[in-house]
Design a protein around this motif. Sequence first.
Motif, short mmCIF file in Angstrom:
data_model
loop_
_atom_site.label_atom_id
_atom_site.label_comp_id
_atom_site.label_asym_id
_atom_site.label_seq_id
_atom_site.Cartn_x
_atom_site.Cartn_y
_atom_site.Cartn_z
N GLU A 15 -0.21 5.16 -7.53
CA GLU A 15 1.03 5.74 -7.01
C GLU A 15 1.75 6.52 -8.11
O GLU A 15 2.23 7.63 -7.87
CB GLU A 15 1.94 4.61 -6.50
N GLU A 16 1.75 5.93 -9.32
CA GLU A 16 2.35 6.61 -10.48
C GLU A 16 1.69 7.96 -10.71
O GLU A 16 2.31 8.91 -11.15
CB GLU A 16 2.16 5.77 -11.76
N CYS A 17 0.39 8.02 -10.42
CA CYS A 17 -0.38 9.26 -10.63
C CYS A 17 -0.21 10.23 -9.45
O CYS A 17 -0.93 11.22 -9.37
CB CYS A 17 -1.86 8.96 -10.82
N GLY A 18 0.66 9.88 -8.52
CA GLY A 18 0.94 10.82 -7.42
C GLY A 18 0.06 10.67 -6.21
O GLY A 18 0.09 11.50 -5.30
N ILE A 19 -0.74 9.60 -6.18
CA ILE A 19 -1.58 9.39 -4.99
C ILE A 19 -0.81 8.55 -3.98
O ILE A 19 -0.15 7.57 -4.34
CB ILE A 19 -2.92 8.73 -5.41
N LYS A 20 -0.90 8.97 -2.73
CA LYS A 20 -0.18 8.26 -1.69
C LYS A 20 -0.89 6.93 -1.40
O LYS A 20 -2.11 6.92 -1.19
CB LYS A 20 -0.17 9.14 -0.43
N VAL A 21 -0.14 5.84 -1.42
CA VAL A 21 -0.72 4.52 -1.11
C VAL A 21 0.04 3.95 0.09
O VAL A 21 1.25 3.80 0.05
CB VAL A 21 -0.63 3.56 -2.32
N ILE A 22 -0.70 3.65 1.16
CA ILE A 22 -0.09 3.12 2.39
C ILE A 22 -0.88 1.89 2.85
O ILE A 22 -2.09 2.00 3.02
CB ILE A 22 -0.13 4.19 3.52
N PRO A 23 -0.22 0.73 3.04
CA PRO A 23 1.19 0.45 2.82
C PRO A 23 1.53 0.39 1.33
O PRO A 23 0.62 0.42 0.49
CB PRO A 23 1.36 -0.93 3.48
N SER A 24 2.83 0.26 1.01
CA SER A 24 3.23 0.29 -0.39
C SER A 24 2.64 -0.91 -1.13
O SER A 24 2.52 -2.00 -0.56
CB SER A 24 4.75 0.26 -0.51
N PRO A 25 2.28 -0.72 -2.41
CA PRO A 25 1.78 -1.86 -3.19
C PRO A 25 2.78 -3.02 -3.21
O PRO A 25 2.37 -4.18 -3.22
CB PRO A 25 1.60 -1.27 -4.59
N GLN A 26 4.07 -2.70 -3.17
CA GLN A 26 5.08 -3.77 -3.22
C GLN A 26 4.98 -4.69 -1.99
O GLN A 26 5.02 -5.91 -2.12
CB GLN A 26 6.49 -3.18 -3.28
N ILE A 27 4.84 -4.10 -0.82
CA ILE A 27 4.79 -4.95 0.37
C ILE A 27 3.46 -5.70 0.43
O ILE A 27 3.40 -6.84 0.88
CB ILE A 27 5.10 -4.18 1.68
N ILE A 28 2.39 -5.08 -0.08
CA ILE A 28 1.11 -5.81 -0.14
C ILE A 28 1.27 -7.03 -1.03
O ILE A 28 0.86 -8.15 -0.69
CB ILE A 28 -0.04 -4.92 -0.65
#
Length: 369
Positions: free
Chosen positions: A80-93
């Motif tokens: 995500e830091e590198c600008g790649i979209k991650v779905i769902p968010s790592p936080q909710i995972i």
Amino acid sequence: MKIGILGGGQLGRMLIQEALKYDDEWFTLDPAKDAPCSGISNFTEGSFNDYDTVFDFGKGKDVVSIEIEHVNVDALMELEECGIKVIPSPQIIQTIQQKILQKKFYLANDIPSPDFQAIQHKSEADFPLPFVQKMNTGGYDGKGVQVIKTAEDLQKLWDVPSVLESLVDIDKELSIIIAITENGESRTFPVTEMIADPKLNLLDFNICPAEIDEDAENQIRKITEKFAEAAQSPGLFAIELFLDKKGKIWVNETAPRLHNSGHQTQEGNANSQFEQLYRVLKNLPLADTGSLGFSGMLNLVGEEHFSGKVKYEGLNEVLKLPRTYVHLYGKTETKPGRKMGHINVLADSRQDLMEKLGQIKSMVKVISS
Ligand code: ADP
């Protein structure tokens, strides 16, 4: 678009199967070289728990998603830091991966879930009997969950970080699938009833729509609204619920991904959970989720005492039935309790549906040749 999925099981397979009608490149990562997605996507054999493997897999993709929640979250955060979209968010995972964090999330967001105590060691257990012990991590398909009924049972407590949770007097187990877009728009599928196989502790039947009253529907609607607000993440989520004998709805747990309880949406709804997740991943308008009547699903699970090359006994007879749809997952080896496929059924009434599901269950057996 280049879409990467962590996990190469049947959920990913059915997502890709649905989405191949659009134009994307699909990539999957799984430790099993013959995983259900291996033959239908650009496949990488490797561990989705390993930081470097996940990071390397995600690099260069437009969006990365999951079909299993037990993945390396640190690598997803870095992607995500590198600008790649991650779905769902790592936080909710991360919140969902750990039962203790998940329960605290419900509490903090006023989402009704059974009372609990979080413990690191069994010596800390101080919770009214009867209760359910759930391991903080590592539980799956009913493993890592045990009921503690009596003072004597306390000896059985696992000495691992866990949640001790009040035992709910369950009338029905329900599930609702909700899709949330990047803009915070959300849409649910109709509530589904889940009927479990008491022996295998695996989901056995789904029935949709669930037979529940308006009050229960309203409680569930409030829960999904609160969840969509609190999750702060796009994605497709399955919220597993209990309806207790007094008519109150409790959240059992949430899966931040496609779910077994939504398989009948493939033919039972205007669009399936797979189409809906695809829409979320591509930030497209959400799909119509309306049901096309009564629908149900029966899991095809490996019969006890049979291991080896799979054979589906009775399947030809099932294929002769109207409004009946067979889905196999491309697994060549059966094992007791292994989910090998499912059968979806449509009907004009709930009773019709129950009869058809019962009939099909007695017709088909997953054995080895
Ligand atoms: P898993 O994630 O391994 O499927 P669950 O948390 O869904 O585990 O629990 C498995 C089953 O155990 C549930 O489907 C339900 O039948 C039973 N169960 C779990 N929590 C409770 C509870 N608080 N009260 C009563 N039964 C429960």
